[in-house]
Write an enzyme that holds these catalytic residues in place. Structure first.
Site, PDB file in Angstrom:
ATOM      1  N   LYS A 106       0.819  -1.223   0.000  1.00 36.12           N
ATOM      2  CA  LYS A 106       0.000   0.000   0.000  1.00 36.12           C
ATOM      3  C   LYS A 106       0.851   1.272   0.000  1.00 36.12           C
ATOM      4  O   LYS A 106       0.451   2.277  -0.585  1.00 36.12           O
ATOM      5  CB  LYS A 106      -0.951   0.023   1.202  1.00 36.12           C
ATOM      6  N   ASP A 145      -9.854   3.162   1.843  1.00 35.33           N
ATOM      7  CA  ASP A 145      -9.938   2.674   3.231  1.00 35.33           C
ATOM      8  C   ASP A 145     -10.442   3.787   4.152  1.00 35.33           C
ATOM      9  O   ASP A 145     -11.216   3.530   5.084  1.00 35.33           O
ATOM     10  CB  ASP A 145      -8.560   2.213   3.734  1.00 35.33           C
TER      11      ASP A 145
END
Ligand code: NDP
Length: 278
Positions: free
Chosen positions: A71, A108
């Site tokens: 990420k 997210d």
């Protein structure tokens, strides 16, 4: 699932990736809206991330999700980043336009805010975040943007301090004193640790938390989604409202689906696919 000569591709990049629920969620959503596309797990060995991104461009992927351990690393390889991904320093969704330009997004953060909205958690409640890893970064940013004053308690002070620029008001060490005053003051407690991934670690963490300090109206959230974490079971037993990580997972996937396909996400279908895959 039927594949045609025009079937578009999407997937999730990670290492390892076999555990991911994302293919089940996205493929169910494609079927529901009749999209000729397939979403596959994309295991990318260490050192092969740039090659994998070149592959996504070459095969004309709709996009991809990105999970552990890429990420952070993937952000530097994107042509552009959305504001949230830039601020979080983490990308969980990639989109590829018709010219092969790769944009990086972070769903997210909004996915966690969506989960709290869905549960009716009031904005601005004093929040206590346990842990300071990758997921805590998204949670702290989401909470700060929702107007929550955020205290972080972390074992690693350096990792904890990295959450201050994202909006944490204070970072405290993992001590009985800090946990005791933090739990007493919180209207929202978020377990963003990975303790529940190891049953021994989970019991040890639970034993360190003076749960009797929790107020009656406190909402307790955890990010783990493969089973109910012991902390949530204990909070429920005290009559508190709780939410596990499934809501965040489904909402981040729904937002990623819309970014990649341009279509509204069939949220109920994705939620049912998650439940079935569990
Ligand atoms: P990281 O490994 O990046 O961070 C884990 C954090 O938990 C670290 O701060 C670590 O501290 C802390 N920690 C672990 N065990 C304990 C313990 N026993 N007591 C106190 N602190 C502890 O993991 P992630 O942030 O990526 O993931 C955290 C959790 O969130 C995982 O369970 C993951 O599955 C879940 N997750 C859920 C998502 C969702 O959509 N629902 C999205 C992303 C993650 P230290 O550094 O000291 O070990």
């Amino acid at each position: 699932m039927s594949l045609s000569g025009r079937t578009r591709l999407a997937g999730v990049i990670g290492w390892p990736i076999g555990h991911s629920r994302s293919p089940a969620l996205h493929n169910a959503a494609y079927r529901a809206i009749g999209l000729d596309a397939v979403y596959v797990p994309l295991p990318v060995p260490p050192g092969k991330l740039a090659d994998a991104l070149a592959g996504l461009r070459a095969f004309g992927f709709l996009g991809a999700n990105v999970t552990v351990p890429y990420k952070q690393d993937v952000a530097a390889l994107c042509d552009e980043l959305d504001e949230v991904a830039l601020t979080a320093g983490a990308v969980n969704t990639l989109r590829i336009d018709e010219h092969g330009r790769l944009s990086g997004w972070n769903t997210d953060v909004a996915g966690y805010a969506d989960a709290l909205d869905e549960a009716g958690v009031a904005r601005g409640l004093p929040a206590l975040v346990l842990g300071a890893g990758g997921a805590a970064r998204s949670v702290v940013l989401a909470l700060a943007r929702r107007g929550h004053p955020v205290i972080v308690i972390a074992r690693n002070p350096q990792q904890g301090a990295s959450l201050l620029p994202l909006g944490a008001a204070d970072v405290r060490p993992w001590t009985h004193e800090a946990l005791s005053s933090g739990l007493r003051a919180a209207g929202l407690v978020v377990d963003a640790t990975s303790a529940a991934l190891d049953p021994g670690g989970e019991q040890a963490m639970l034993a360190s938390l003076p749960l009797d300090r929790l107020g009656e109206g406190t909402f307790v959230s955890a990010l783990v989604y493969h089973r109910e974490p012991a902390l949530l079971a204990a909070a429920r037993a005290r009559g508190l409202r709780v939410q596990d990580g499934a809501a965040m997972l489904v909402h981040q996937a729904a937002r990623a689906f819309t970014l990649m396909t341009g279509q509204p996400a069939p949220l109920a279908i994705m939620r049912a696919a998650f439940a079935q895959a569990t």
